[in-house]
Design a protein around this motif. Structure first.
Motif, PDB file in Angstrom:
ATOM      1  N   ALA A  94       0.854  -1.182   0.000  1.00 20.45           N
ATOM      2  CA  ALA A  94       0.000   0.000   0.000  1.00 20.45           C
ATOM      3  C   ALA A  94       0.894   1.238   0.000  1.00 20.45           C
ATOM      4  CB  ALA A  94      -0.922   0.011   1.217  1.00 20.45           C
ATOM      5  N   THR A  95       0.301   2.361  -0.348  1.00 24.25           N
ATOM      6  CA  THR A  95       0.991   3.647  -0.258  1.00 24.25           C
ATOM      7  C   THR A  95       0.197   4.530   0.683  1.00 24.25           C
ATOM      8  OG1 THR A  95       1.858   3.474  -2.515  1.00 24.25           O
ATOM      9  CG2 THR A  95       1.834   5.657  -1.508  1.00 24.25           C
ATOM     10  N   ILE A  96       0.838   4.954   1.758  1.00 24.27           N
ATOM     11  CA  ILE A  96       0.195   5.787   2.765  1.00 24.27           C
ATOM     12  C   ILE A  96       0.712   7.213   2.633  1.00 24.27           C
ATOM     13  CG2 ILE A  96      -0.311   6.064   5.213  1.00 24.27           C
ATOM     14  CD1 ILE A  96      -1.160   3.357   4.121  1.00 24.27           C
ATOM     15  N   VAL A  97      -0.201   8.160   2.518  1.00 23.56           N
ATOM     16  CA  VAL A  97       0.175   9.579   2.516  1.00 23.56           C
ATOM     17  C   VAL A  97      -0.186  10.146   3.885  1.00 23.56           C
ATOM     18  CG1 VAL A  97      -0.216  11.863   1.531  1.00 23.56           C
ATOM     19  CG2 VAL A  97      -0.121   9.863   0.031  1.00 23.56           C
ATOM     20  N   LEU A  98       0.808  10.578   4.606  1.00 27.52           N
ATOM     21  CA  LEU A  98       0.611  11.165   5.930  1.00 27.52           C
ATOM     22  C   LEU A  98       0.633  12.686   5.799  1.00 27.52           C
ATOM     23  CD1 LEU A  98       0.336  10.710   8.977  1.00 27.52           C
ATOM     24  CD2 LEU A  98       2.832  10.643   9.120  1.00 27.52           C
ATOM     25  N   VAL A  99      -0.511  13.311   6.072  1.00 31.50           N
ATOM     26  CA  VAL A  99      -0.637  14.771   5.977  1.00 31.50           C
ATOM     27  C   VAL A  99      -0.653  15.332   7.394  1.00 31.50           C
ATOM     28  CG1 VAL A  99      -2.020  16.689   5.106  1.00 31.50           C
ATOM     29  CG2 VAL A  99      -1.983  14.502   3.859  1.00 31.50           C
ATOM     30  N   LEU A 100       0.371  16.113   7.725  1.00 27.44           N
ATOM     31  CA  LEU A 100       0.510  16.651   9.072  1.00 27.44           C
ATOM     32  C   LEU A 100       0.352  18.170   9.077  1.00 27.44           C
ATOM     33  CD1 LEU A 100       3.534  14.577  10.462  1.00 27.44           C
ATOM     34  CD2 LEU A 100       1.090  14.162  10.764  1.00 27.44           C
ATOM     35  N   ASP A 101      -0.470  18.646   9.985  1.00 30.00           N
ATOM     36  CA  ASP A 101      -0.731  20.076  10.126  1.00 30.00           C
ATOM     37  C   ASP A 101       0.483  20.748  10.771  1.00 30.00           C
ATOM     38  OD1 ASP A 101      -1.748  22.602  10.636  1.00 30.00           O
ATOM     39  OD2 ASP A 101      -3.739  21.844  11.144  1.00 30.00           O
ATOM     40  N   MET A 106      -0.744  24.845  15.857  1.00 28.33           N
ATOM     41  CA  MET A 106      -0.172  23.646  16.457  1.00 28.33           C
ATOM     42  C   MET A 106       0.753  23.969  17.633  1.00 28.33           C
ATOM     43  SD  MET A 106      -1.433  20.986  15.005  1.00 28.33           S
ATOM     44  CE  MET A 106      -0.296  19.693  15.467  1.00 28.33           C
ATOM     45  N   MET A 107       1.041  25.243  17.875  1.00 26.96           N
ATOM     46  CA  MET A 107       1.859  25.589  19.039  1.00 26.96           C
ATOM     47  C   MET A 107       1.024  25.601  20.325  1.00 26.96           C
ATOM     48  SD  MET A 107       2.447  29.734  18.917  1.00 26.96           S
ATOM     49  CE  MET A 107       3.148  29.750  17.275  1.00 26.96           C
ATOM     50  N   ALA A 108      -0.292  25.422  20.214  1.00 25.79           N
ATOM     51  CA  ALA A 108      -1.156  25.422  21.396  1.00 25.79           C
ATOM     52  C   ALA A 108      -0.677  24.375  22.397  1.00 25.79           C
ATOM     53  CB  ALA A 108      -2.599  25.144  20.989  1.00 25.79           C
ATOM     54  N   ALA A 109      -0.745  24.739  23.674  1.00 23.47           N
ATOM     55  CA  ALA A 109      -0.218  23.869  24.732  1.00 23.47           C
ATOM     56  C   ALA A 109      -1.323  23.132  25.477  1.00 23.47           C
ATOM     57  CB  ALA A 109       0.612  24.687  25.710  1.00 23.47           C
ATOM     58  N   ASP A 110      -2.532  23.016  24.875  1.00 24.73           N
ATOM     59  CA  ASP A 110      -3.598  22.267  25.549  1.00 24.73           C
ATOM     60  C   ASP A 110      -3.305  20.769  25.530  1.00 24.73           C
ATOM     61  OD1 ASP A 110      -3.895  22.301  22.778  1.00 24.73           O
ATOM     62  OD2 ASP A 110      -6.052  21.974  22.871  1.00 24.73           O
ATOM     63  N   VAL A 111      -2.367  20.359  24.683  1.00 26.65           N
ATOM     64  CA  VAL A 111      -1.881  18.975  24.652  1.00 26.65           C
ATOM     65  C   VAL A 111      -0.431  18.999  25.112  1.00 26.65           C
ATOM     66  CG1 VAL A 111      -1.364  16.996  23.189  1.00 26.65           C
ATOM     67  CG2 VAL A 111      -3.438  18.347  22.782  1.00 26.65           C
ATOM     68  N   ASP A 112      -0.100  18.168  26.053  1.00 27.94           N
ATOM     69  CA  ASP A 112       1.252  18.153  26.633  1.00 27.94           C
ATOM     70  C   ASP A 112       2.236  17.418  25.714  1.00 27.94           C
ATOM     71  OD1 ASP A 112       3.083  18.644  28.747  1.00 27.94           O
ATOM     72  OD2 ASP A 112       2.937  16.512  29.292  1.00 27.94           O
ATOM     73  N   PRO A 113       3.427  17.944  25.417  1.00 31.90           N
ATOM     74  CA  PRO A 113       3.935  19.269  25.814  1.00 31.90           C
ATOM     75  C   PRO A 113       3.382  20.391  24.934  1.00 31.90           C
ATOM     76  CG  PRO A 113       5.582  18.116  24.545  1.00 31.90           C
ATOM     77  CD  PRO A 113       4.446  17.152  24.702  1.00 31.90           C
ATOM     78  N   SER A 114       3.002  20.056  23.715  1.00 32.57           N
ATOM     79  CA  SER A 114       2.301  20.967  22.814  1.00 32.57           C
ATOM     80  C   SER A 114       1.722  20.108  21.695  1.00 32.57           C
ATOM     81  CB  SER A 114       3.247  22.030  22.224  1.00 32.57           C
ATOM     82  OG  SER A 114       4.145  21.440  21.284  1.00 32.57           O
ATOM     83  N   PHE A 116       2.142  20.408  18.591  1.00 32.40           N
ATOM     84  CA  PHE A 116       3.142  20.171  17.556  1.00 32.40           C
ATOM     85  C   PHE A 116       4.095  19.051  17.941  1.00 32.40           C
ATOM     86  CE2 PHE A 116       6.855  21.866  14.937  1.00 32.40           C
ATOM     87  CZ  PHE A 116       6.333  21.387  13.746  1.00 32.40           C
ATOM     88  N   GLU A 117       4.605  19.103  19.176  1.00 28.08           N
ATOM     89  CA  GLU A 117       5.550  18.073  19.618  1.00 28.08           C
ATOM     90  C   GLU A 117       4.862  16.715  19.734  1.00 28.08           C
ATOM     91  OE1 GLU A 117       8.777  18.379  19.772  1.00 28.08           O
ATOM     92  OE2 GLU A 117       8.515  20.449  19.101  1.00 28.08           O
ATOM     93  N   ALA A 118       3.624  16.716  20.214  1.00 25.33           N
ATOM     94  CA  ALA A 118       2.883  15.456  20.318  1.00 25.33           C
ATOM     95  C   ALA A 118       2.603  14.885  18.930  1.00 25.33           C
ATOM     96  CB  ALA A 118       1.568  15.689  21.064  1.00 25.33           C
TER      97      ALA A 118
END
Length: 323
Positions: A94-101, A106-114, A116-118
């Motif tokens: 298969a060919t998987i295309v991973l699209v990442l924002d 994405m710098m929001a820190a409501d998800v630890d550590p942020s 973007f990092e998560a």
């Protein structure tokens, strides 16, 4: 090695199922015979003599044996119609295309550590978990989407690219889908000259900001038989501070759900690092299989045999009482 989990049944020769009409005919005949037998029994007024000559049988015993026999007939008829099941088998390639924002939200820190990092950490784990034979492409989602890594089996290149991602302005979901479809065309053909099935995983924490139509792009993906599995990442209370202003950056779950359903994919949510890892594990497991039509006649014959054996034991038991 294939799994045997049947998702749905169809029949290669459905016309043969007309033979099932014999079952209601047999039920009617059985009811008529039972009624005739009761009427005949009324003629014998001395029930004591009849009871001494004819062993008493439990009515439910007889009914159960007849029901099991009819079930056996029904299932063997189904087997004759050659049942075909949708079974899940391991996907060889298969060919998987991973699209990442990579937008500023994405710098929001409501998800630890942020967020973007998560996102990066989970994406590395996801890529590493995919079968080695799968080609994977990386597309960044921002105001100007970019195919950062064309389809490749080199996990090292992908992981390095994911870890080197940086934040950019804008969120062009529609254009990122279009770029993902273009990336799929770059995948190498197999030994038989055909392209491997394409799948897309799109993670975003925001809404379309560039004026494109993500649903229309999803329709193009559906036309190309490319399902888009969307991940709405972040909480509804997430925020970022830009240029002295605070902005709420809640993920647009409704839009991403539309994109997924339109393309034939799945819409998933994650509001923490652990949830995101769980979502990726679920997708990885699901992407490892595809649905194929497989003949399952043997199963129907086995069920018919089981019904028939139990009915036969019941019939033998009744015959023993008469002997």
């Amino acid at each position: 090695m294939s799994t045997t989990h049947v998702l749905w049944w169809d029949f290669s020769h459905p016309g043969r199922l007309w033979a099932l009409l014999i079952i209601p005919a047999l039920v009617i005949a059985y009811l008529v015979i039972m009624r005739f037998a009761r009427n005949r029994g009324i003629r014998y007024t001395n029930t004591g003599i009849v009871g001494a000559v004819v062993p008493r049988q439990r009515q439910w015993h007889r009914h159960v044996c007849v029901a099991l026999t009819l079930c056996s007939l029904a299932t063997i008829t189904g087997a004759w119609a050659v049942p075909v099941g949708d079974t899940k088998v391991p996907r060889e390639r298969a060919t998987i295309v991973l699209v990442l924002d990579v937008s500023q939200s994405m710098m929001a820190a409501d998800v630890d550590p942020s967020r973007f990092e998560a996102e990066k950490s989970s994406a590395v784990s996801f890529v590493s978990s995919l079968p080695a034979a799968y080609n994977v492409s990386l597309v960044t989602l921002s105001g100007h989407p970019n195919t950062l890594v064309p389809p490749t089996v080199d996990r090292g290149v992908l992981i390095q690219a994911i870890n080197s991602l940086s934040l950019q302005d804008g969120t062009a979901i529609a254009d990122s889908i279009t770029d993902g479809l273009a990336a799929l065309k770059q995948a190498p053909a197999g030994d038989d000259g055909t392209q491997a099935p394409g799948l897309m995983v799109l993670l975003s924490d925001g809404s379309e900001t560039s004026g494109g139509d993500p649903v229309a792009a999803a329709q193009q993906a559906a036309a190309a038989s490319v399902p888009i599995n969307t991940i709405a990442f972040g909480t509804q209370n997430g925020y970022v501070d830009l240029d002295g202003e605070r902005f709420n950056v809640a993920p647009d779950t409704n839009l991403l759900a539309q994109v997924a359903s339109t393309s034939g994919g799945r819409a998933l949510d994650a509001s923490s690092s652990d949830e995101l890892n769980t979502v990726y594990k679920d997708l990885s497991s699901d992407m490892g299989y595809e649905t194929q039509k497989t003949e399952v006649t043997a199963r129907w014959v086995l069920v018919s045999l089981m019904f028939g054996v139990v009915a036969a034991f019941g019939a033998v038991g009744m015959a023993a009482r008469w002997s």
